[in-house]
Design a protein around this motif. Structure first.
Motif, PDB file in Angstrom:
ATOM      1  N   ASN A   4      24.991 -55.219 130.550  1.00  0.00           N
ATOM      2  CA  ASN A   4      24.361 -53.883 130.597  1.00  0.00           C
ATOM      3  C   ASN A   4      24.577 -53.176 131.939  1.00  0.00           C
ATOM      4  OD1 ASN A   4      23.366 -54.057 127.975  1.00  0.00           O
ATOM      5  ND2 ASN A   4      21.425 -54.991 128.618  1.00  0.00           N
ATOM      6  N   ASN A   5      24.773 -53.981 132.981  1.00  0.00           N
ATOM      7  CA  ASN A   5      24.928 -53.391 134.310  1.00  0.00           C
ATOM      8  C   ASN A   5      26.355 -53.461 134.842  1.00  0.00           C
ATOM      9  OD1 ASN A   5      22.001 -52.735 135.383  1.00  0.00           O
ATOM     10  ND2 ASN A   5      21.868 -54.689 134.287  1.00  0.00           N
ATOM     11  N   ALA A   6      27.292 -53.867 133.977  1.00  0.00           N
ATOM     12  CA  ALA A   6      28.690 -53.996 134.421  1.00  0.00           C
ATOM     13  C   ALA A   6      29.304 -52.622 134.672  1.00  0.00           C
ATOM     14  CB  ALA A   6      29.487 -54.751 133.367  1.00  0.00           C
ATOM     15  N   GLN A   7      29.977 -52.500 135.802  1.00  0.00           N
ATOM     16  CA  GLN A   7      30.681 -51.272 136.136  1.00  0.00           C
ATOM     17  C   GLN A   7      32.157 -51.429 135.811  1.00  0.00           C
ATOM     18  OE1 GLN A   7      29.768 -50.711 140.252  1.00  0.00           O
ATOM     19  NE2 GLN A   7      27.595 -50.247 139.894  1.00  0.00           N
ATOM     20  N   GLU A   8      32.882 -50.329 135.851  1.00  0.00           N
ATOM     21  CA  GLU A   8      34.299 -50.362 135.501  1.00  0.00           C
ATOM     22  C   GLU A   8      35.034 -51.319 136.450  1.00  0.00           C
ATOM     23  OE1 GLU A   8      37.981 -47.340 134.463  1.00  0.00           O
ATOM     24  OE2 GLU A   8      35.995 -46.550 134.929  1.00  0.00           O
ATOM     25  N   GLY A   9      35.865 -52.173 135.846  1.00  0.00           N
ATOM     26  CA  GLY A   9      36.658 -53.115 136.632  1.00  0.00           C
ATOM     27  C   GLY A   9      35.952 -54.417 136.934  1.00  0.00           C
ATOM     28  N   THR A  10      34.718 -54.579 136.454  1.00  0.00           N
ATOM     29  CA  THR A  10      33.963 -55.814 136.711  1.00  0.00           C
ATOM     30  C   THR A  10      34.512 -56.963 135.863  1.00  0.00           C
ATOM     31  OG1 THR A  10      31.947 -54.592 137.225  1.00  0.00           O
ATOM     32  CG2 THR A  10      31.677 -56.903 136.589  1.00  0.00           C
ATOM     33  N   PHE A  11      34.513 -58.155 136.424  1.00  0.00           N
ATOM     34  CA  PHE A  11      34.911 -59.361 135.685  1.00  0.00           C
ATOM     35  C   PHE A  11      33.727 -60.322 135.722  1.00  0.00           C
ATOM     36  CE2 PHE A  11      36.952 -63.238 134.471  1.00  0.00           C
ATOM     37  CZ  PHE A  11      38.065 -62.872 133.727  1.00  0.00           C
ATOM     38  N   ILE A  12      33.102 -60.515 134.548  1.00  0.00           N
ATOM     39  CA  ILE A  12      31.917 -61.378 134.441  1.00  0.00           C
ATOM     40  C   ILE A  12      32.354 -62.762 133.968  1.00  0.00           C
ATOM     41  CG2 ILE A  12      29.690 -61.717 133.294  1.00  0.00           C
ATOM     42  CD1 ILE A  12      29.691 -58.640 132.830  1.00  0.00           C
ATOM     43  N   THR A  13      31.896 -63.791 134.643  1.00  0.00           N
ATOM     44  CA  THR A  13      32.192 -65.170 134.227  1.00  0.00           C
ATOM     45  C   THR A  13      30.886 -65.896 133.955  1.00  0.00           C
ATOM     46  OG1 THR A  13      34.201 -65.228 135.583  1.00  0.00           O
ATOM     47  CG2 THR A  13      33.283 -67.344 134.872  1.00  0.00           C
TER      48      THR A  13
END
Length: 874
Positions: free
Chosen positions: A839-848
């Motif tokens: 929900n809080n990811a911004q453009e270009g974020t990579f979540i692991t």
């Protein structure tokens, strides 16, 4: 002393690959740790008095009486208990001889290991041995005979019967594996599609119609009569009116027996008057509503065994009896007879002890005898009306005395009834003359005939009647096994297993495989969960559709009960890294390597062990192997790889971007790594290592390189194909990676991959596992601190004895040690942590998300992705 745990090992294990049936007892000696046997006054004398036969225990001394010498000099109670457990099993008729006692890292706590023949008896022996040792220490009396009798009773309740056991022993002698299906005598021989089943002496080839015919004595008699085979005259009775009619037709003496009976139950023999006939009818009707009444034929009782329509054995049977001496009573003579070392409880010896029952008292009553009567010298007194060995009867082998015409007759009977294993009961003066000449006749035809009288007759030549059964089930050229590839190691087991299963399936085999996600047959999930133990392996080997098994094999199952297979064709160790240390007496990487080596030590002599050339522990394991060995490495210039290549050994390497097999100086390039989806474009080095191991195993099995290449290209990593193994979900503005990494080595693999990933911000969702060492939790957090810009700590599960705050504090210490200024937040629940990150990811974020509950994490992320694709908001 306190028993902390008792477990049964049922396959190759860390104590022995050859000795598959071991009890492992974890024993806390408590105060006895301070009292070796030489400090316990009178202990040597007491144990020698209780167990004089222990003089045969050579122990490490290697000489007769060696164990008593050890006691004299002083040895610890765990070692003593090991020897007691072995000896009491021997005294109960179950000879065993292997034992080990080793102190654990916890002072005073020992692993006491000893062999068993029957698992339940072994478990009882463990407890009994501790109790016996305690009584010897305290100089208190102990009822040893009661324990030994109890062990005999347990054995008789759980053991395979003599017939079933003989077939299993013959199978084992021919290297045919077997699995007991349940607690009765139903047994599977062989694995997968090559299995055969039998129960007692009924096989999967036995006709059910033939069994029905044999169990219906009237039908059997009619069919034999129509085939011109001599049978006793008689008829069927249900009441006294029928009985009177049959007796009027055939006259006395008669035999009365249940129509559907077996083992002589409910039978009355040589009945000569109407009162006894009516009593016999009532007795028989307790076993069957319909009763068969036949003319009593004088002569001897013979059993002829036909297997696969060929005669294999014949025996003359005699009911349990005693011979008078003019001095002793019948009861005393029975007791004397039961002292014969050939007789034992149940099926433990060649003959069974004689028990007094209604049949016995009825026979004695007809002779005007009681158990206190003294028969004349030389007088034979029969105690049973039938000659079954299970009621104390005896048998004499007469196979070589049979007349050819009688052999022809019996073999013909087996075809008339249709039985593959057939027992023919004959009453005749002898079998050396044709029955039509000596007036003999066929009494019964038996399905599931007992083998004991032929395997160990009281007189005459023993016959290996189990061999023809195996010949019938497994004629020359018919295999009993299926190929097995076993995969173990710390990281990469599941991915390697799944890739191998994909390769095998693409080569036309129906494959069954086990993983930490579930059990699969032809890619159909049969059971969900962590299925990497022996029970899951056995599940695959019992499946009659499986032609090839690929089995992920984890340390937990090996430690808990050994391997689920007797041996494998190929064994793989992916790597040996720090994980689960400090649990179950596994404290060091050397300890862990010993557990993992069980798999490769169980490879058949001409099979292959596939080892990681970059792992020092794998290289050490190689020194203890007697099979072929091949290696894989990410570095072609690895000194060990170069050494092996010069020696002409086979290695798999990653060179110039290729997955390559090297044979000496020759190279076989199988496929470019970038063309193998599993490697994520060649960026996931640890995945390339898994591909090397699977490729090497496939090549050594004999699959063509072009077929392996095609399989590598078509194995697509995904949440469906490889759940929790580098699953990447691409949203429009950011990406989410889910991986099962849960130890430092796994974290380092993810770290190496993330170094090739460009992102505006790298967010990690991590947790600790409570039963890991402090340093393990901190090391994982330290790596996380190096590879993420922001960390979400969640910790609602796997506390395993710790508090949530305790684990989180260790994680924070590890993050601080990374040397980077990493922000963090704590969201306890994994579901909420993942939702928060997305929900809080911004453009270009990579979540692991490094998840230990892969299914939950995948479902959440997939739900968000589906909503985005539909144009909505999750």
């Amino acid at each position: 002393m306190e028993i902390l745990k008792i477990q049964a090992l049922r396959g190759p294990n860390i104590w022995s690959v050859q000795r598959k049936k071991l009890i492992q007892m974890r024993l806390d000696l408590q105060e006895m740790e301070q009292f070796p046997t030489n400090l316990i006054e009178g202990f040597r004398e007491r144990i020698e008095q209780m167990f004089p036969s222990m003089i045969e225990h050579r122990c490490s001394e290697g000489v007769r009486g060696g164990f008593f010498s050890r006691i004299e000099r002083g040895t610890w109670m765990g070692h003593v208990i090991e020897h007691i457990a072995l000896e009491i099993q021997t005294l109960a008729g179950m000879e065993t001889g292997f034992g080990r006692t080793r102190e654990t890292k916890t002072p005073g706590v020992y692993n006491v290991v000893f062999s068993y023949t029957e698992e339940n008896v072994g478990m009882f022996a463990a407890t009994s041995a501790v109790n016996i040792a305690a009584s010897l220490i305290a100089n208190k009396s102990y009822d040893l005979d009661a324990d030994i009798q109890k062990m005999r009773e347990i054995r008789e309740r759980v053991r395979l019967g003599p017939s079933t056991g003989s077939i299993v022993e013959e199978a084992v002698a021919r290297d045919i594996p077997w699995i007991r299906l349940g607690t009765n005598s139903l047994v599977q021989l062989g694995y997968g599609v090559n299995q055969m089943r039998f129960q007692a002496t009924i096989t999967c080839k036995t006709s059910s119609i033939a069994v029905d015919i044999a169990c219906n004595k009237e039908q059997t008699k009619r069919m034999l009569d129509l085939a011109s085979i001599p049978v006793a005259n008689g008829g069927i009775c249900v009441d006294n009116e029928d009985l009177d009619s049959v007796i009027a037709k055939i006259g006395y003496p008669i035999v009365i027996k249940p129509l559907d009976g077996n083992h002589g139950k409910g039978a009355s023999i040589n009945v000569k008057n109407i009162d006894d006939a009516r009593a016999g009818l009532i007795y028989a009707k307790t076993y069957s509503n319909r009763v068969i009444v036949e003319k009593f034929i004088t002569g001897y009782d013979f059993r002829v065994l036909i297997i696969d329509n060929k005669l294999v054995a014949a025996a003359k049977r005699e009911p349990a009896h005693i011979v008078g001496d003019g001095k002793n009573t019948i009861q005393e003579l029975i007791d004397i007879t039961n002292l014969d070392p050939k007789r034992g409880y149940g099926h433990e010896n060649v003959l069974t002890q004689i028990d007094v029952d209604r049949d016995t008292t009825d026979l004695l009553e007809k002779l005007n005898y009681t158990l206190t009567s003294i028969p004349k010298a030389g007088e034979t007194v029969y105690l049973k009306s039938t000659a079954n060995l299970s009621t104390g009867g005896t048998s004499v082998d007469v196979t070589d005395m049979m007349h050819p015409e009688n052999i022809f007759l019996c073999e013909r009977i087996s075809r008339v009834i249709g039985l593959d294993i057939c027992g023919v009961d004959i009453m005749a003066q002898n079998l050396t003359q044709p029955l039509k000449e000596n007036g003999g006749c066929i009494l019964e035809v038996n399905a599931a005939p007992g083998f004991r009288m032929h395997l160990a007759p009281s007189e005459g030549l023993p016959r290996n009647v189990a061999a023809p059964v195996i010949d019938m089930l497994y004629p020359p050229g018919k295999p009993s096994r299926i190929p097995i590839i076993a995969v173990t190691g710390t990281n990469g087991k599941t991915t390697t297993t799944r890739l191998l299963a994909h390769i095998v399936k693409n080569n036309g085999f129906k494959v069954g495989f086990t993983t930490s996600d579930g059990i699969y047959v032809q890619n159909h999930m049969m059971e969900k969960g962590d299925t990497t133990g022996p029970v899951s392996a056995e599940y695959i080997l019992k499946d009659p559709t499986v032609e090839f098994a690929v089995l992920e094999t984890a340390r937990g199952g090996i430690l808990r009960s050994g391997l689920g297979f007797s041996r494998c064709d190929i064994g793989i160790i992916t790597n040996i890294q720090e994980d689960h240390l400090g649990l179950n007496d596994i404290h060091t990487l050397e300890d862990l390597a010993r557990v993992k080596s069980t798999v490769v030590k169980s490879i058949k002599k001409d099979g292959w062990a596939i080892l990681n050339a970059e792992d020092e522990h794998c290289l050490k394991i190689a020194n203890d192997l007697s099979c072929n060995i091949a290696y894989f490495s990410l570095d072609e210039n690895n000194p060990m790889v170069q050494k092996f290549a010069k020696e002409g050994k086979i290695v798999a390497v990653y060179e110039n971007g290729f997955i390559t097999i090297k044979k000496g100086e020759w190279k076989i390039r199988v496929e470019r790594a970038v063309h193998v989806p599993l490697t994520l474009g060649g960026k996931a080095k640890f995945m390339i290592a898994n591909v090397l191991a699977a490729t090497l195993a496939s090549y050594l099995w004999g699959f063509k390189t072009e077929d392996i290449s095609l399989s590598l290209q078509t194995f697509i990593p995904s949440a469906a194909q490889t759940p929790g193994r580098m699953n990447i979900f691409e949203f429009k503005k950011f990406k989410v990676l889910i991986d099962f990494a849960h130890n430092a080595s796994g974290y380092r693999g993810v770290e190496e991959y993330l170094q090739s990933v460009e992102a505006s911000k790298k967010i990690g969702i991590i947790a600790g596992v409570g039963d890991r060492r402090d340093e393990d939790i901190k090391e994982c957090a330290k790596i996380a601190g190096r590879m993420f810009d922001h960390i979400i700590i969640r910790q609602e599960k796997y506390l395993r004895g710790r508090t949530e705050d305790e684990i989180i504090n260790l994680i924070l210490e590890g993050i601080a040690e990374s040397g980077r200024n990493v922000t963090h937040e704590i969201i306890s629940k994994e579901v909420e942590a993942i939702k928060h990150a997305i929900n809080n990811a911004q453009e270009g974020t990579f979540i692991t998300a490094l998840s230990d509950v892969v299914t939950n994490a995948i479902n959440i992320v997939q739900e968000y992705l589906d909503k985005e694709n539909e144009g909505g908001v999750a």
